[in-house]
Design a protein around this motif. Structure first.
Motif, short mmCIF file in Angstrom:
data_model
loop_
_atom_site.label_atom_id
_atom_site.label_comp_id
_atom_site.label_asym_id
_atom_site.label_seq_id
_atom_site.Cartn_x
_atom_site.Cartn_y
_atom_site.Cartn_z
N VAL A 37 -11.66 -3.37 18.48
CA VAL A 37 -11.19 -2.37 17.39
C VAL A 37 -11.58 -2.90 16.18
N TYR A 38 -11.93 -2.19 15.03
CA TYR A 38 -12.12 -2.57 13.71
C TYR A 38 -10.97 -3.34 12.96
N ALA A 39 -9.82 -2.61 13.06
CA ALA A 39 -8.60 -3.06 12.33
C ALA A 39 -7.41 -2.91 13.21
N VAL A 40 -6.61 -3.84 13.08
CA VAL A 40 -5.27 -3.75 13.59
C VAL A 40 -3.97 -3.99 12.54
N VAL A 41 -3.38 -3.00 12.31
CA VAL A 41 -2.39 -2.95 11.19
C VAL A 41 -0.94 -2.86 11.81
N VAL A 42 -0.08 -3.60 11.50
CA VAL A 42 1.40 -3.51 11.95
C VAL A 42 2.06 -2.89 10.60
N VAL A 43 2.51 -1.53 10.78
CA VAL A 43 3.24 -0.77 9.88
C VAL A 43 4.65 -0.64 9.96
N GLU A 44 5.47 -0.85 8.83
CA GLU A 44 6.78 -0.73 8.86
C GLU A 44 7.09 0.52 8.04
N GLY A 54 14.53 12.41 7.73
CA GLY A 54 13.07 12.13 8.03
C GLY A 54 11.94 11.73 6.91
N LYS A 55 12.50 11.85 5.84
CA LYS A 55 11.79 11.66 4.62
C LYS A 55 11.05 10.16 4.65
N VAL A 56 9.93 10.07 4.54
CA VAL A 56 9.34 8.87 4.39
C VAL A 56 9.72 8.01 3.05
N VAL A 57 10.41 7.15 3.04
CA VAL A 57 10.98 6.38 1.68
C VAL A 57 9.95 5.36 1.56
N ASN A 58 9.51 4.69 2.26
CA ASN A 58 8.51 3.46 1.97
C ASN A 58 7.77 3.07 3.13
N VAL A 59 6.46 2.58 2.91
CA VAL A 59 5.55 2.08 4.00
C VAL A 59 4.95 0.83 3.66
N THR A 60 5.42 -0.15 4.53
CA THR A 60 5.05 -1.68 4.25
C THR A 60 4.17 -2.18 5.38
N PHE A 61 3.70 -3.59 5.18
CA PHE A 61 2.77 -3.89 6.46
C PHE A 61 3.19 -5.15 6.87
N SER A 62 3.33 -5.75 8.16
CA SER A 62 3.75 -6.74 8.64
C SER A 62 2.42 -7.71 8.80
N ARG A 63 1.66 -6.91 9.16
CA ARG A 63 0.05 -7.56 9.66
C ARG A 63 -0.91 -6.32 8.96
N THR A 64 -1.91 -6.99 8.23
CA THR A 64 -3.02 -6.31 7.70
C THR A 64 -4.37 -7.27 8.03
N PRO A 65 -5.54 -6.47 8.26
CA PRO A 65 -6.67 -7.46 8.40
C PRO A 65 -7.32 -7.84 7.14
N SER A 66 -7.76 -8.96 7.19
CA SER A 66 -8.26 -9.41 5.72
C SER A 66 -9.69 -8.76 5.76
N HIS A 67 -10.34 -8.68 6.85
CA HIS A 67 -11.80 -8.13 6.78
C HIS A 67 -11.80 -6.65 6.36
N ALA A 68 -10.60 -6.07 6.42
CA ALA A 68 -10.76 -4.65 6.17
C ALA A 68 -9.67 -4.23 5.23
N PRO A 69 -9.64 -4.73 4.15
CA PRO A 69 -8.59 -4.55 3.10
C PRO A 69 -7.95 -2.92 2.81
N GLU A 70 -9.30 -2.26 3.21
CA GLU A 70 -9.04 -0.86 2.76
C GLU A 70 -8.51 -0.02 3.75
N VAL A 71 -8.00 -0.58 4.84
CA VAL A 71 -7.57 0.39 6.19
C VAL A 71 -5.97 0.65 5.52
N ALA A 72 -5.27 -0.47 5.23
CA ALA A 72 -3.89 -0.50 5.25
C ALA A 72 -3.29 0.52 4.14
#
Length: 183
Positions: free
Chosen positions: A103-110, A117-135
């Motif tokens: 798979v191109y990128a695996v991103v762990v999202v919080e 149910g309103k989304v207050v914030n989106v952060t990342f535990s893991r982002t791919p260094s080779h695909a910074p545009e995905v997160a």
């Protein structure tokens, strides 16, 4: 080998073992002297944090550490509900069938949501260094689907899910994935 030499070798062996044990005990004890690395620093974020019991200056009841909700069965069940909501919103972006083995990128999202149910914030535990545009794209996709279904009695919380991103721009979310092909 005479008896005296055997006793000296045995004493030297015991002394060496004692030194090794003492060194190991010292190394383990010294681990508690150092704070563990801040999770935010690992993810490339620069948000300062303080211990959970310390409050922000001028406020006694607001913790400065962002706590992730324990991933209980109820939270895991809501995670599937949230993923289904996102799948409905982006039906044409969902990768159909089993995802490729590389798979191109695996991103762990919080995803932080409030009691409605309103989304207050989106952060990342893991982002791919080779695909910074995905997160950032994932964050925008999640925010655009806000509000997610009401979490009911679960209330506001943070749930963690893993996004599997194909190079085509299509994705699957781990809680609803159909798995990965072996080839």
């Amino acid at each position: 080998m005479n008896a005296g030499a055997g006793i000296e070798a045995s004493a030297a062996g015991r002394a060496c073992r004692c030194l090794v044990i003492a060194a190991a005990a010292f190394a383990l004890a010294s681990c508690s002297l150092f704070k563990p690395a801040d999770k935010a620093e690992e993810g490339g974020k620069s948000t300062p944090t303080a211990p959970a019991d310390e409050a922000a200056p001028g406020s006694r009841d607001v913790p400065t550490v962002r706590l992730i909700t324990a991933q209980t069965p109820a939270v895991r069940a809501y995670r599937k509900i949230g993923a289904q909501h996102i799948y409905k919103a982006y039906a044409n972006r969902i990768y159909k069938g089993k995802i490729p083995p590389l798979v191109y990128a695996v991103v762990v999202v919080e995803t932080d949501i409030d009691a409605s149910g309103k989304v207050v914030n989106v952060t990342f535990s893991r982002t791919p260094s080779h695909a910074p545009e995905v997160a950032p794209m994932i964050a925008e996709l999640i925010k655009a689907t806000s509000p997610l279904p009401s979490p009911g009695k679960l209330g506001g919380h943070t749930y963690v899910d893993t996004w599997l991103w194909d190079k085509s721009g299509k994705f699957q979310i781990d809680s609803l994935t159909l798995g990965q092909r072996s080839r």
